[in-house]
Design a protein around this motif. Structure first.
Motif, mmCIF file in Angstrom:
data_model
loop_
_atom_site.group_PDB
_atom_site.id
_atom_site.type_symbol
_atom_site.label_atom_id
_atom_site.label_comp_id
_atom_site.label_asym_id
_atom_site.label_seq_id
_atom_site.Cartn_x
_atom_site.Cartn_y
_atom_site.Cartn_z
ATOM 1 N N ALA A 56 33.054 -1.932 -18.151
ATOM 2 C CA ALA A 56 32.836 -0.580 -17.644
ATOM 3 C C ALA A 56 32.791 -0.554 -16.123
ATOM 4 O O ALA A 56 33.363 0.329 -15.481
ATOM 5 N N SER A 57 32.114 -1.563 -15.546
ATOM 6 C CA SER A 57 31.915 -1.540 -14.090
ATOM 7 C C SER A 57 33.100 -2.101 -13.320
ATOM 8 O O SER A 57 33.301 -1.757 -12.153
ATOM 9 N N THR A 58 33.916 -2.970 -13.949
ATOM 10 C CA THR A 58 35.025 -3.595 -13.215
ATOM 11 C C THR A 58 36.390 -3.052 -13.611
ATOM 12 O O THR A 58 37.372 -3.249 -12.878
ATOM 13 N N HIS A 88 51.089 2.418 -19.299
ATOM 14 C CA HIS A 88 50.216 3.410 -18.682
ATOM 15 C C HIS A 88 49.125 2.686 -17.893
ATOM 16 O O HIS A 88 48.616 1.662 -18.337
ATOM 17 N N CYS A 89 48.780 3.235 -16.770
ATOM 18 C CA CYS A 89 47.704 2.629 -15.968
ATOM 19 C C CYS A 89 46.373 3.289 -16.325
ATOM 20 O O CYS A 89 45.717 3.936 -15.486
ATOM 21 N N ASP A 90 45.973 3.158 -17.552
ATOM 22 C CA ASP A 90 44.732 3.794 -17.980
ATOM 23 C C ASP A 90 43.795 2.738 -18.565
ATOM 24 O O ASP A 90 44.128 1.538 -18.635
ATOM 25 N N LEU A 91 42.637 3.175 -19.001
ATOM 26 C CA LEU A 91 41.640 2.244 -19.513
ATOM 27 C C LEU A 91 42.111 1.559 -20.784
ATOM 28 O O LEU A 91 41.909 0.347 -20.959
ATOM 29 N N LEU A 151 33.701 1.712 -28.014
ATOM 30 C CA LEU A 151 33.569 1.969 -26.578
ATOM 31 C C LEU A 151 34.187 3.310 -26.210
ATOM 32 O O LEU A 151 33.593 4.094 -25.460
ATOM 33 N N LEU A 152 35.376 3.589 -26.730
ATOM 34 C CA LEU A 152 36.015 4.876 -26.467
ATOM 35 C C LEU A 152 35.166 6.032 -27.007
ATOM 36 O O LEU A 152 35.031 7.077 -26.363
#
Length: 1036
Positions: free
Chosen positions: A671-673, A801-804, A825-826
């Motif tokens: 989550a943080s990185t 895609h540049c997403d999570l 998590l989602l």
């Protein structure tokens, strides 16, 4: 005197319609009628303008005495526009007086009006200079049929007739002997009222109408020994509306009162309306008098007999008797009813207060009738009435006075002869320099304060003071306690299904008296009834069957959780057997409020036993700091509600996993990185901007029409989240699918915080008696299917895609997450981010709509920063007032008022010097911390300015302000929220001018809350967006 709001009674329903003012900037004539009115007004414009200039030039003030301060009047219309923006008249005047002082001058049309808003100013006018200020200013509508020339209400105090009538009232009607003789009548009418409510026991009733009917019959029996209406009947409703309409007509805006030279034209039609109402009263009392005169044998010993004796001696003429009866009828019945209704509303909103009042009555009268007792010796009941009248005086401005002499000064300011004088007792009763926590309903303040109703203490004059004080005060002081005591003693009062104490709407309306804007409805439960006997016996038999087992288990549990540190346990209310302190929470309203009230009594570290479970509540910055920082290691685990254990969800969820778990540490690192880095948030800024523009476009399509603010905002935020997480839109803006998703998320979280037998008695969790697991499982299956489909689409697509989601699926082998963990998590991010962000924006909009000056300041800041550009494209972090608005919103309305509950994971832990056993649940009441009066001056007031000079941020380092928590369990999504909320709010404020729906004023915005998926508005906010860049409002 006018609220400048026209109230029309049609078909028994109150319709509220704002008068259109041709002077307002946005008025454009759109009809033949408007064009006609405009032409007439322009034709007449020169005349009042000349009169205005003449009056200005001829008003002489004594040398050296300045005029009272006040807003600069507009030409011709004076300060009328200053009042139109302030809501109800008493509130508008109080708002202006806060800026201009306790002695303030306004020009309303051609009339000079002085408003007094402090005890000292009232004392000077009503006591020291009573002779010069004791005359009434007479509204033009009161002059019809010669009524003002014979009415005790309107006659000048120098009039021989007024003195005679005042003597009659004080020696014939309101004497101790007369009131004592009428006591039996009052008791009888109260018993009839109790019988009426008893017939409706268990069903919601509108309280005011039966109370009005009973009070009206009390009045009529005392005056002329007849009942007028049947309790709660149609005739009672009609009489109530007639009285309300008669008084309201004299308080409505009237051109004749602003421009006296136009009185002959009666342009506002007030005279015609009042004449019709007054004629009905006169015909009614003529019939009463005729019946009495035709009865030559029977005597009644009532007021009418006494008046007719004076008439026989030529000491009172018949029209004067008729006018006196009319005045007494109107003044006594409606104001008494509204006082009882306000008292009941405040008590229903404050369950602890109603319990205390009922306990006092129970102790005093047992199973007897309250109306037959000595109510003056019930201090708490009397305190409830005093506090009700302090907050909600029946006549918030009393009746207007008029200066009858030249050379008068008030507060060192010169007041010209003929000036009208309003005494704002509503504002005086809420003066923070006199009354600590003036907005709070606190009867206890009168238990140690020697203040009565007689007008000798000028900080408290609900009945006025001096020679024009209400002559009917002794009757009101007798009747109101009797009615209220009987209702409280005979019935247990509940709110209708689905309502909680915070839902009781205390918005007011300035009409015939200071009324509840929304009539109070409640459920009377006859305290001596037997309708619940079968259920009680059934529950009793079940409880007896389980009692031995539960007592044994509780004993064993107590032995296992005893402190080994030698430190005492935290203070708290004594628990009941088996169920613990659950009953202590039920009367307190929403959970965060109930816990705050208990903590105010037991301290910032408080212990409760909820079923079998020890729960510690922390309610101060110091206690939160100790738990979340100094002893974070021992208190960082989550307490896991039973419903979240379904399908193993709690064992793979970042929300519920223990902080010692390797998986939790891995997820926290992800989550943080991966998600909430500056780089990721910067890359997602374009997505957020696009969704904000779509939101603006959606509201623009509804420009000019009322909309529910939350649903389109939720849809936009949800699409922002989904765009950042997996590059897809989930819902169409404001659509049915958006509503369904909103409800799914809200219901999923609500299930985890609902009362659950399994959470109170863990040994019963396998039985799932409350059904929490079954409901939660159904919700989570829907989320699992949804995110499985998202993941499948991504894995079957060659597009990058540049997403999570892309980052999660590409984690290196040693950090690879299993599919159920990615799905969980989602789900966590979706649920936590969308609903709480939406509620924060909705709360901010509600507070700004309730505080127009704050909204104007925020919009001005945006206008200066962005001009005609788009706010979402700017640097919102450099807008200090917008940031202060968001901080203040989250101080008053934190999304999670108790955060998520913690659990003590070690033995020997102490908090605040008190021992907290291993396994205890820990609630941190950030809602109470944000309203701590020792930390936040005027904590209940929405004042963003407090953050302009205060270095406090969202990061949990200042423990007086931790809306996102602090320590290792602080909300990981805080950076995203801090980016999204300002963007959405700035776009709404910059692109639109926001108004309330027709008939609403700022004070009508309901800020009652509900503790559900997040701290939500109990009544969803509806408002009207006006596109600021549109052309629909031409004109200057």
């Amino acid at each position: 005197m006018g609220t400048y709001i026209s109230r029309h009674l049609r078909h028994g329903t109150l319709q509220v319609k704002i008068h259109r003012q041709i002077f307002l900037r946005s008025c454009v004539p759109t009809s033949v009628m408007e064009l006609t009115l405009l032409s007439v007004c322009i034709s007449l414009l020169c005349i009042p303008l000349l009169c205005f200039l003449w009056r200005k030039s001829t008003t002489k003030l004594p040398a050296g005495a300045p005029a009272p301060p006040g807003p600069t009047p507009f030409p011709v219309i004076g300060n009328i526009p200053n009042l139109l923006r302030g809501g109800e008249l008493h509130r508008a005047l109080a708002g202006l007086s806060a800026s201009y002082g306790p002695v303030m001058s306004l020009r309303l049309g051609m009339a000079t009006t002085v408003v007094l808003s402090s005890p000292a100013a009232a004392h000077e006018a009503l006591h020291k200079k009573d002779g010069a200020v004791s005359n009434r200013w007479v509204p033009d509508s009161a002059n019809v049929m010669g009524h003002s020339g014979i009415s005790m209400v309107w006659l000048p105090s120098s009039s021989p007739l007024w003195k005679h009538l005042r003597t009659v009232a004080s020696t014939l009607l309101f004497t101790s002997r007369r009131l004592g003789a009428s006591r039996a009548i009052q008791e009888q009418k109260v018993r009839e009222l109790v019988a009426h409510f008893r017939a409706s026991s268990g069903s919601p009733v509108r309280i005011a109408l039966p109370v009005f009917s009973a009070v009206l019959n009390m009045m009529s029996s005392v005056l002329f020994s007849e009942d007028v209406v049947k309790l709660g009947s149609v005739t009672g409703q009609e009489f109530k509306e007639l009285i309300a309409d008669s008084v309201a007509e004299t308080t409505k805006s009237n051109i004749s009162d602003f421009y006296p030279f136009l009185r002959g034209l009666d342009l506002s039609r007030r005279r015609r309306a009042v004449t019709a109402n007054l004629d009905r009263f006169y015909q009614f009392f003529d019939a009463v008098i005729d019946r009495r005169l035709s009865s030559t044998t029977e005597t009644h010993g009532d007021l009418l007999d006494s008046l007719l004796e004076l008439h026989a001696k030529s000491q009172l003429e018949r029209p004067v008797i008729r006018a006196l009866l009319t005045d007494l009828f109107i003044a006594g019945s409606h104001t008494t009813t509204t006082t009882v209704e306000w008292a009941m509303a405040e008590l229903l909103r404050n369950p602890i207060k109603i319990a205390r009042a009922r306990a006092e009555l129970k102790e005093a009268f047992g199973s007897g009738n309250a109306e037959e007792g000595d109510l003056a010796k019930l201090p708490y009941l009397q305190a409830v009435l005093k506090e009700t009248l302090r907050l909600h005086p029946p006549g918030p401005l009393l009746l207007p006075h008029e200066v009858s002499e030249s050379g008068v000064t008030l507060g060192g300011f010169s007041v010209p002869k003929g000036a009208r004088v309003f005494i704002n007792v509503w504002a005086i009763g809420r003066d923070p320099e006199v009354w600590p926590e003036p907005e709070a309903f606190t009867p206890e303040r009168f238990l140690e304060r020697e203040v009565d109703f007689r007008g000798r203490s000028f900080e408290y004059i609900p009945f006025g003071s001096g020679r024009r004080a209400c002559p009917g005060m002794p009757l009101a002081v007798a009747v109101v306690p009797m009615v209220l005591a009987s209702l409280l003693h005979e019935f247990e009062w509940r709110l209708p299904d689905g309502m909680v104490p915070g839902d009781v709407d205390l918005s007011d309306r300035f009409g015939a008296a200071l009324e509840l804007a929304v009539p109070l409805r409640a459920v009377p439960i006859w305290a001596k009834g037997s309708q619940d006997l079968v259920m009680e016996l059934t529950l009793f038999s079940v409880c007896i069957s389980l009692l031995c087992i539960l007592l044994l288990l509780c004993f064993l549990w107590n032995q296992s959780t005893k402190s080994s540190t030698g430190a005492p346990a935290p203070p708290g209310p004594t628990p009941f057997p088996v169920i613990g302190n659950i009953p202590n929470l039920i009367p307190g309203g929403e959970l965060h409020r109930a816990l705050a009230r208990l903590s105010a009594f037991y301290g910032p570290v408080m212990s409760l036993r909820l079923g079998m479970v020890t729960t510690v509540v922390l309610s101060s910055p110091g206690a939160a700091h100790e738990a979340l920082q100094k002893k974070d290691g021992a208190v960082s685990n989550r307490w896991i509600p039973d419903s979240t254990r379904v399908g193993g969800y709690s064992s793979i969820s970042m929300v519920w996993l223990p902080s010692s778990s390797p998986l939790w540490k891995q997820l926290r690192t992800v989550a943080s990185t991966v998600l909430f880095t500056s780089r990721r948030l910067g890359a997602s800024h374009a997505i957020q901007e696009r969704k904000a523009r779509e939101l603006v476009a959606h509201f623009r399509a509804s420009s000019g029409s009322p909309v529910r603010v939350a649903l389109p905002v939720f849809s936009a935020v949800l699409n922002m989240m989904s765009g950042v997480l997996f590059s897809e839109d989930v819902v169409e803006m404001g659509s049915v699918s958006g509503q369904e998703f909103m409800e799914l998320i809200a219901d999923t979280v609500a299930e985890s915080i609902k009362p659950n037998i399994s959470d109170l008695f863990p040994f019963l969790s396998a039985l799932d008696l409350s059904g929490g697991r079954r409901v939660a499982a159904a919700k989570l299956v829907r989320f699992d299917k949804f995110f499985d489909a998202v993941i499948d689409r991504r894995q079957n697509s060659a597009e990058k895609h540049c997403d999570l989601l892309e980052s999660l699926l590409e984690l290196p082998a040693k950090s690879q997450l299993e599919r159920p963990v990615i799905r969980a998590l989602l789900t966590d991010l979706f649920i936590a981010g969308s609903h709480t962000t939406t509620t924060t924006v909705e709360w901010a909009m509600a507070e700004l709509l309730r505080n127009p000056t704050k909204m104007a300041k925020a919009r001005a800041e945006l206008k200066e920063a962005f001009g005609s550009g788009n706010a979402e494209e700017g640097d919102l972090a450099n807008l200090p007032y917008l940031q202060a608005v968001i901080k203040e919103t989250m101080r008053l309305h934190p999304p999670a008022p108790l955060l998520l509950p913690h659990e003590v994971s070690e033995s020997g832990v102490t908090l605040g010097g008190f021992s907290v056993p291993k396994g205890a649940r820990v609630f941190i009441n950030v809602w109470a911390i944000g309203r701590d009066a020792e930390v936040w001056p005027e904590p209940e007031v929405f004042a963003p300015e407090r953050f302009l000079d205060r270095e406090v941020d969202f990061r949990g380092r200042s423990f007086e302000y931790i809306p996102f928590g602090s320590g290792r369990r602080a909300c990981p999504g805080m950076p995203l929220a801090v980016a999204v909320v300002p963007m959405v709010l700035a776009s709404l404020l910059h692109e639109f001018e926001w108004r309330l729906p027709d008939g609403m004023v700022p004070g009508d915005v309901d800020l009652s809350d509900r503790f559900a998926a997040a701290l939500e508005l109990a009544v969803p906010l509806r408002a009207v967006p006006i596109w600021a860049k549109g052309t629909q409002h031409l004109g200057p």
